[in-house]
Design a protein around this motif. Structure first.
Motif, mmCIF file in Angstrom:
data_model
loop_
_atom_site.group_PDB
_atom_site.id
_atom_site.type_symbol
_atom_site.label_atom_id
_atom_site.label_comp_id
_atom_site.label_asym_id
_atom_site.label_seq_id
_atom_site.Cartn_x
_atom_site.Cartn_y
_atom_site.Cartn_z
ATOM 1 N N UNK A 52 32.809 79.072 -25.527
ATOM 2 C CA UNK A 52 34.192 79.532 -25.605
ATOM 3 C C UNK A 52 34.598 80.266 -24.327
ATOM 4 N N UNK A 53 33.726 81.125 -23.816
ATOM 5 C CA UNK A 53 34.028 81.845 -22.573
ATOM 6 C C UNK A 53 34.210 80.878 -21.406
ATOM 7 N N UNK A 54 33.378 79.861 -21.349
ATOM 8 C CA UNK A 54 33.491 78.876 -20.269
ATOM 9 C C UNK A 54 34.791 78.092 -20.393
ATOM 10 N N UNK A 55 35.144 77.677 -21.627
ATOM 11 C CA UNK A 55 36.419 76.963 -21.818
ATOM 12 C C UNK A 55 37.597 77.820 -21.372
ATOM 13 N N UNK A 56 37.580 79.100 -21.757
ATOM 14 C CA UNK A 56 38.663 79.994 -21.358
ATOM 15 C C UNK A 56 38.743 80.116 -19.833
ATOM 16 N N UNK A 57 37.600 80.226 -19.183
ATOM 17 C CA UNK A 57 37.584 80.334 -17.722
ATOM 18 C C UNK A 57 38.096 79.052 -17.076
ATOM 19 N N UNK A 58 37.747 77.904 -17.650
ATOM 20 C CA UNK A 58 38.244 76.642 -17.112
ATOM 21 C C UNK A 58 39.764 76.570 -17.208
ATOM 22 N N UNK A 59 40.311 76.964 -18.354
ATOM 23 C CA UNK A 59 41.761 76.967 -18.546
ATOM 24 C C UNK A 59 42.415 77.934 -17.569
ATOM 25 N N UNK A 60 41.822 79.115 -17.420
ATOM 26 C CA UNK A 60 42.361 80.110 -16.487
ATOM 27 C C UNK A 60 42.391 79.564 -15.064
ATOM 28 N N UNK A 61 41.318 78.922 -14.639
ATOM 29 C CA UNK A 61 41.270 78.372 -13.284
ATOM 30 C C UNK A 61 42.276 77.245 -13.098
ATOM 31 N N UNK A 62 42.491 76.426 -14.137
ATOM 32 C CA UNK A 62 43.492 75.366 -14.055
ATOM 33 C C UNK A 62 44.890 75.962 -13.888
ATOM 34 N N UNK A 63 45.173 77.038 -14.633
ATOM 35 C CA UNK A 63 46.475 77.693 -14.520
ATOM 36 C C UNK A 63 46.663 78.306 -13.137
ATOM 37 N N UNK A 64 45.621 78.915 -12.612
ATOM 38 C CA UNK A 64 45.698 79.507 -11.270
ATOM 39 C C UNK A 64 45.926 78.422 -10.225
ATOM 40 N N UNK A 65 45.235 77.295 -10.368
ATOM 41 C CA UNK A 65 45.408 76.188 -9.420
ATOM 42 C C UNK A 65 46.837 75.657 -9.477
ATOM 43 N N UNK A 66 47.404 75.536 -10.680
ATOM 44 C CA UNK A 66 48.777 75.052 -10.818
ATOM 45 C C UNK A 66 49.757 76.046 -10.202
ATOM 46 N N UNK A 67 49.521 77.332 -10.414
ATOM 47 C CA UNK A 67 50.382 78.358 -9.827
ATOM 48 C C UNK A 67 50.301 78.325 -8.304
ATOM 49 N N UNK A 68 49.088 78.202 -7.774
ATOM 50 C CA UNK A 68 48.916 78.118 -6.318
ATOM 51 C C UNK A 68 49.636 76.904 -5.744
ATOM 52 N N UNK A 69 49.598 75.807 -6.475
ATOM 53 C CA UNK A 69 50.296 74.596 -6.021
ATOM 54 C C UNK A 69 51.801 74.852 -5.947
ATOM 55 N N UNK A 70 52.347 75.514 -6.960
ATOM 56 C CA UNK A 70 53.775 75.827 -6.957
ATOM 57 C C UNK A 70 54.126 76.798 -5.831
ATOM 58 N N UNK A 71 53.255 77.774 -5.589
ATOM 59 C CA UNK A 71 53.490 78.707 -4.486
ATOM 60 C C UNK A 71 53.507 77.977 -3.149
ATOM 61 N N UNK A 72 52.573 77.068 -2.962
ATOM 62 C CA UNK A 72 52.532 76.294 -1.717
ATOM 63 C C UNK A 72 53.793 75.464 -1.558
ATOM 64 N N UNK A 73 54.278 74.871 -2.658
ATOM 65 C CA UNK A 73 55.524 74.111 -2.602
ATOM 66 C C UNK A 73 56.679 75.021 -2.176
ATOM 67 N N UNK A 74 56.689 76.225 -2.738
ATOM 68 C CA UNK A 74 57.741 77.171 -2.393
ATOM 69 C C UNK A 74 57.700 77.566 -0.928
ATOM 70 N N UNK A 75 56.511 77.873 -0.439
ATOM 71 C CA UNK A 75 56.375 78.236 0.973
ATOM 72 C C UNK A 75 56.762 77.063 1.880
ATOM 73 N N UNK A 76 56.377 75.864 1.478
ATOM 74 C CA UNK A 76 56.665 74.683 2.292
ATOM 75 C C UNK A 76 58.157 74.356 2.320
ATOM 76 N N UNK A 77 58.894 74.817 1.301
ATOM 77 C CA UNK A 77 60.319 74.491 1.251
ATOM 78 C C UNK A 77 61.137 75.296 2.252
ATOM 79 N N UNK A 78 60.539 76.330 2.811
ATOM 80 C CA UNK A 78 61.234 77.098 3.836
ATOM 81 C C UNK A 78 62.017 78.267 3.268
ATOM 82 N N UNK A 79 62.670 78.963 4.174
ATOM 83 C CA UNK A 79 63.439 80.146 3.811
ATOM 84 C C UNK A 79 64.897 79.754 3.676
#
Length: 79
Positions: free
Chosen positions: A34-61
């Motif tokens: 259960x702890x490993x599953x939770x950590x996997x889900x957490x890492x997937x969410x962090x990766x998705x958030x990082x992807x969105x942040x990168x998209x935001x930075x790439x879109x410019x000011x």
């Protein structure tokens, strides 16, 4: 299912055993899975958030003011 042996300090081992004593988990393996599953889900969410942040930075000011942006957002939600 594969088997893996792990070593834990006494304090961690006691914590794992305490978690299984209340009946939520049948045994320590269930808890660890259960702890490993939770950590996997957490890492997937962090990766998705990082992807969105990168998209935001790439879109410019934007050259729009905060008030302009908010007006656009509010216009879309009210329209």
């Amino acid at each position: 299912m594969a088997t893996m042996n792990i070593s834990l300090p006494d304090q961690m081992k006691a914590w794992v055993e305490a978690q299984t004593e209340d009946g939520k988990y049948a045994n320590s393996s269930d808890l660890i899975r259960d702890l490993i599953r939770r950590e996997q889900i957490k890492q997937e969410k962090i990766a998705a958030l990082n992807e969105k942040l990168e998209e935001g930075f790439a879109s410019g000011i934007s050259d729009k003011s905060l008030d302009q942006i908010m007006s656009e957002i509010l216009g879309k939600t009210q329209g």
